[in-house]
Enzyme design. Structure first.
Site, PDB file in Angstrom:
ATOM      1  N   LYS A 125       0.869  -1.184   0.000  1.00 28.55           N
ATOM      2  CA  LYS A 125       0.000   0.000   0.000  1.00 28.55           C
ATOM      3  C   LYS A 125       0.896   1.220   0.000  1.00 28.55           C
ATOM      4  CE  LYS A 125      -4.386   1.018   0.127  1.00 28.55           C
ATOM      5  NZ  LYS A 125      -5.540   0.188  -0.304  1.00 28.55           N
ATOM      6  N   ASP A 165      -7.062   4.229  -4.456  1.00 29.13           N
ATOM      7  CA  ASP A 165      -7.718   4.062  -3.151  1.00 29.13           C
ATOM      8  C   ASP A 165      -8.347   5.439  -2.876  1.00 29.13           C
ATOM      9  OD1 ASP A 165      -7.792   1.976  -0.746  1.00 29.13           O
ATOM     10  OD2 ASP A 165      -7.526   3.928   0.171  1.00 29.13           O
TER      11      ASP A 165
HETATM   12  P1  NDP Z   1     -12.961   7.598  -2.760  1.00 32.23           P
HETATM   13  O1  NDP Z   1     -11.910   8.610  -2.537  1.00 32.23           O
HETATM   14  O2  NDP Z   1     -13.526   7.407  -4.115  1.00 32.23           O
HETATM   15  O3  NDP Z   1     -14.193   7.856  -1.779  1.00 32.23           O
HETATM   16  C1  NDP Z   1     -14.012   7.913  -0.395  1.00 32.23           C
HETATM   17  C2  NDP Z   1     -15.342   8.259   0.246  1.00 32.23           C
HETATM   18  O4  NDP Z   1     -15.239   8.119   1.661  1.00 32.23           O
HETATM   19  C3  NDP Z   1     -15.759   9.695   0.005  1.00 32.23           C
HETATM   20  O5  NDP Z   1     -17.152   9.778   0.000  1.00 32.23           O
HETATM   21  C4  NDP Z   1     -15.155  10.421   1.186  1.00 32.23           C
HETATM   22  O6  NDP Z   1     -15.794  11.642   1.503  1.00 32.23           O
HETATM   23  C5  NDP Z   1     -15.395   9.407   2.277  1.00 32.23           C
HETATM   24  N1  NDP Z   1     -14.360   9.550   3.301  1.00 32.23           N
HETATM   25  C6  NDP Z   1     -13.042   9.411   3.132  1.00 32.23           C
HETATM   26  N2  NDP Z   1     -12.377   9.652   4.270  1.00 32.23           N
HETATM   27  C7  NDP Z   1     -13.317   9.951   5.156  1.00 32.23           C
HETATM   28  C8  NDP Z   1     -13.245  10.297   6.500  1.00 32.23           C
HETATM   29  N3  NDP Z   1     -12.085  10.375   7.189  1.00 32.23           N
HETATM   30  N4  NDP Z   1     -14.416  10.540   7.134  1.00 32.23           N
HETATM   31  C9  NDP Z   1     -15.588  10.443   6.462  1.00 32.23           C
HETATM   32  N5  NDP Z   1     -15.706  10.141   5.169  1.00 32.23           N
HETATM   33  C10 NDP Z   1     -14.572   9.880   4.541  1.00 32.23           C
HETATM   34  O7  NDP Z   1     -12.351   6.216  -2.203  1.00 32.23           O
HETATM   35  P2  NDP Z   1     -12.843   4.730  -2.458  1.00 32.23           P
HETATM   36  O8  NDP Z   1     -14.298   4.696  -2.650  1.00 32.23           O
HETATM   37  O9  NDP Z   1     -11.951   4.143  -3.467  1.00 32.23           O
HETATM   38  O10 NDP Z   1     -12.468   4.037  -1.062  1.00 32.23           O
HETATM   39  C11 NDP Z   1     -13.416   3.893  -0.007  1.00 32.23           C
HETATM   40  C12 NDP Z   1     -12.952   2.774   0.929  1.00 32.23           C
HETATM   41  O11 NDP Z   1     -12.880   1.544   0.187  1.00 32.23           O
HETATM   42  C13 NDP Z   1     -11.567   2.953   1.546  1.00 32.23           C
HETATM   43  O12 NDP Z   1     -11.574   2.367   2.834  1.00 32.23           O
HETATM   44  C14 NDP Z   1     -10.662   2.121   0.627  1.00 32.23           C
HETATM   45  O13 NDP Z   1      -9.486   1.726   1.283  1.00 32.23           O
HETATM   46  C15 NDP Z   1     -11.590   0.957   0.343  1.00 32.23           C
HETATM   47  N6  NDP Z   1     -11.284   0.156  -0.855  1.00 32.23           N
HETATM   48  C16 NDP Z   1     -11.198   0.726  -2.087  1.00 32.23           C
HETATM   49  C17 NDP Z   1     -10.970  -0.053  -3.199  1.00 32.23           C
HETATM   50  C18 NDP Z   1     -10.948   0.515  -4.575  1.00 32.23           C
HETATM   51  O14 NDP Z   1     -10.864  -0.265  -5.540  1.00 32.23           O
HETATM   52  N7  NDP Z   1     -11.059   1.813  -4.764  1.00 32.23           N
HETATM   53  C19 NDP Z   1     -10.747  -1.508  -3.085  1.00 32.23           C
HETATM   54  C20 NDP Z   1     -10.949  -2.018  -1.745  1.00 32.23           C
HETATM   55  C21 NDP Z   1     -11.194  -1.193  -0.686  1.00 32.23           C
HETATM   56  P3  NDP Z   1     -15.107  13.031   0.989  1.00 32.23           P
HETATM   57  O15 NDP Z   1     -15.298  13.029  -0.490  1.00 32.23           O
HETATM   58  O16 NDP Z   1     -15.850  14.093   1.702  1.00 32.23           O
HETATM   59  O17 NDP Z   1     -13.674  12.942   1.406  1.00 32.23           O
HETATM   60  O1  2IT Z   2      -7.781  -1.766  -0.796  1.00 34.06           O
HETATM   61  C1  2IT Z   2      -7.727  -2.234  -1.968  1.00 34.06           C
HETATM   62  O2  2IT Z   2      -7.841  -3.449  -2.164  1.00 34.06           O
HETATM   63  C2  2IT Z   2      -7.558  -1.311  -3.084  1.00 34.06           C
HETATM   64  N1  2IT Z   2      -7.510  -0.101  -2.853  1.00 34.06           N
HETATM   65  C3  2IT Z   2      -7.389  -1.833  -4.472  1.00 34.06           C
HETATM   66  C4  2IT Z   2      -5.988  -2.297  -4.706  1.00 34.06           C
HETATM   67  C5  2IT Z   2      -5.655  -2.680  -6.133  1.00 34.06           C
HETATM   68  O3  2IT Z   2      -4.473  -2.967  -6.351  1.00 34.06           O
HETATM   69  O4  2IT Z   2      -6.537  -2.705  -7.003  1.00 34.06           O
END
Ligand code: NDP
Ligand code: 2IT
Length: 450
Positions: A125, A165
């Site tokens: 990461k 992420d």
């Molecule tokens: P994005 O940046 O697209 O979206 C994040 C969302 O979470 C936004 O709505 C954001 O609000 C909100 N958020 C972030 N930080 C906070 C906080 N401290 N308090 C409240 N709201 C918060 O990220 P993703 O959707 O990609 O990621 C979301 C989660 O999923 C994370 O935990 C990530 O690690 C996990 N994840 C992502 C993957 C991927 O493929 N993208 C794969 C597996 C897991 P705001 O816009 O106001 O900041």
């Molecule tokens: O937390 C996760 O699994 C991700 N943000 C996606 C990682 C990836 O390599 O697609």
């Protein structure tokens, strides 16, 4: 088990002030008691001690110039945790809260998650404490270029393959890939989540959210339940939340909430996905603007949240999908979900539920899919993107989606069957942790002390 306790205490001394990292390690080690007792080889080979120490940690300065000509400096990270199963693989997070503890907890989780997919990928990461909010496109580009000016020497298609992420989507991947290509003079499949125009995979954008919903449907099916007709609570409004909501609606369920870092939106008739995508994918706006389109919806700012938790989890619904960030679902939130008759929790985010909240889900017999199982569809589809790049082919959306469904089903059955094997049927935390651990640990033993 004193061995596990001693490992955590040692970690607290060698890596001080990393609360989120200890939390992730403790959860995994707690699940391993049974397997460590039955298979002494893991202790003899110091597998736990080796697993909690990243193979390599890279920390670097990221200087860049903002639109006012001011020099800004951020801190960049890439923690290459474990490569026993394949090249380091995992996302990059750009958020002001990023620090060594957060990147290490995410990297540690990624090792077990990636192992659980059954695919040949190690765990890593990275990210930076950069806040993209309010930054111009030019500023984002200059930041990404500076970040890659250091990271490029550590990554490669068979070495380490970053992805998105929080705060890192297709735009940021584009700028980072462009700078990487400029520096190495090769068109490598070195990132996943790339644009479809130049090597990305159809279905990667949707994969984490879709996969998280598929996972929920498999948990429900084993309880003779189905998604159709269920009301759902979703937190977040980014990549994972949006495609969780999309798949829920496609399968006949209704998501009635979403959130961002400023507040929570409740829409009784169901979140309007077209409006949400307009605000979050195109305008990079705030959830408050949703009310201009749907005045009957309710918005709760963070200042009005309950003192002991989060507004999202206080609504009555059948299912819960935490899709924002770590520790966003507390013990009091879990108690509220249980009191309101929630049947299942499927985690799109990484470690969104506190340890106390998880204990409540398990005690009350909810179907609970921990993030490292339920959100693994994103990284699994990243591996499908790597496979397409390596073979110079591109697959149809349907082909990718079918593979995703199969991978999610296998993850679910692997976690379920391992839990039963170790005497705790239904405990997918234990099942996912042991199944992931076993694969990595056995590969490490075969590869010697390295
Ligand atoms: P994005 O940046 O697209 O979206 C994040 C969302 O979470 C936004 O709505 C954001 O609000 C909100 N958020 C972030 N930080 C906070 C906080 N401290 N308090 C409240 N709201 C918060 O990220 P993703 O959707 O990609 O990621 C979301 C989660 O999923 C994370 O935990 C990530 O690690 C996990 N994840 C992502 C993957 C991927 O493929 N993208 C794969 C597996 C897991 P705001 O816009 O106001 O900041
Ligand atoms: O937390 C996760 O699994 C991700 N943000 C996606 C990682 C990836 O390599 O697609």
């Amino acid at each position: 088990m004193t061995y596990i306790h001693d490992t955590i205490v040692k970690l607290q001394h060698s890596s001080p002030a990393q609360a989120e990292f200890y939390q992730a390690v403790e959860e995994v080690l707690d699940s391993l008691t049974a397997i460590l007792e039955h298979a002494p080889k893991y202790r003899q080979q110091a597998i736990i001690e080796r697993m909690v120490e990243p193979e390599r940690q890279i920390m670097f300065r990221v200087p860049w110039v903002d639109d006012n000509g001011q020099v800004q400096v951020n801190k960049g990270y890439r923690v290459e945790f474990n490569s026993a199963l394949g090249p380091y693989k995992g996302g990059l997070r750009f958020h002001p809260s990023v620090n060594a503890s957060i990147i290490k907890f995410l990297g540690f989780e990624q090792v077990f998650k990636n192992a659980l997919t059954g695919l040949p990928i190690g765990g890593a990461k990275g990210g930076a404490n950069f806040d993209p909010k309010g930054r111009s496109d030019g500023e984002i580009m200059r930041f990404c270029q500076s970040y890659i000016n250091e990271l490029y020497r550590h990554i490669g298609p068979t070495t380490d393959v970053p992805a998105g992420d929080i705060g890192v989507g297709a735009r940021e991947i584009g700028y980072m890939f462009g700078q990487y290509k400029k520096l190495v003079n090769r068109f490598d499949g070195v990132f996943t989540g790339k644009s479809i125009l130049w090597g990305g995979s159809l279905g990667r954008k949707e994969a984490t959210g879709y996969g998280c919903v598929y996972f929920a449907s498999y948990m429900l099916a084993d309880r003779k339940q189905e998604l159709a007709g269920k009301t759902c609570l979703v937190s977040g409004s980014g990549n994972v939340a949006i495609y969780t909501i999309e798949k829920l609606h496609q399968l006949g369920a209704t998501a009635i909430t979403c959130s961002d870092s400023a507040g929570t939106l409740y829409h009784a008739e169901g979140i309007n996905l077209a409006t949400l995508k307009q605000i979050k994918e195109r305008e990079q706006g705030r959830l408050t603007s949703y009310l201009q389109h749907h005045p009957e919806a309710v918005y709760i700012p963070c200042s009005d949240y309950p003192a002991d938790g989060h507004a999202v989890w206080r609504y009555k619904a059948d299912l819960a999908f935490p899709c924002a960030t770590q520790n966003e679902l507390t013990q009091a939130d879990a108690e509220a979900l249980v009191a309101n008759g929630c049947l299942a929790v499927s985690e799109g985010a990484n470690m969104p539920s506190t340890q106390d909240a998880v204990a409540i889900f398990l005690r009350h017999g909810l179907a609970y899919g921990p993030g490292k199982a339920a959100n693994a569809g994103g990284v699994a589809t990243s591996q499908l993107e790597m496979a397409q790049n390596a073979s110079m082919l591109s697959w149809s959306f349907q082909e990718v989606d079918e593979k995703l469904q199969l991978i999610m089903r296998n993850i679910y059955t692997r976690a379920r069957d391992t839990a039963a094997e170790f005497g705790e049927p239904g405990n997918l935390v234990l099942g996912a942790n042991i199944a992931g651990f076993r694969r990595v640990a056995d590969a490490m033993i075969e590869q010697g002390i390295v």
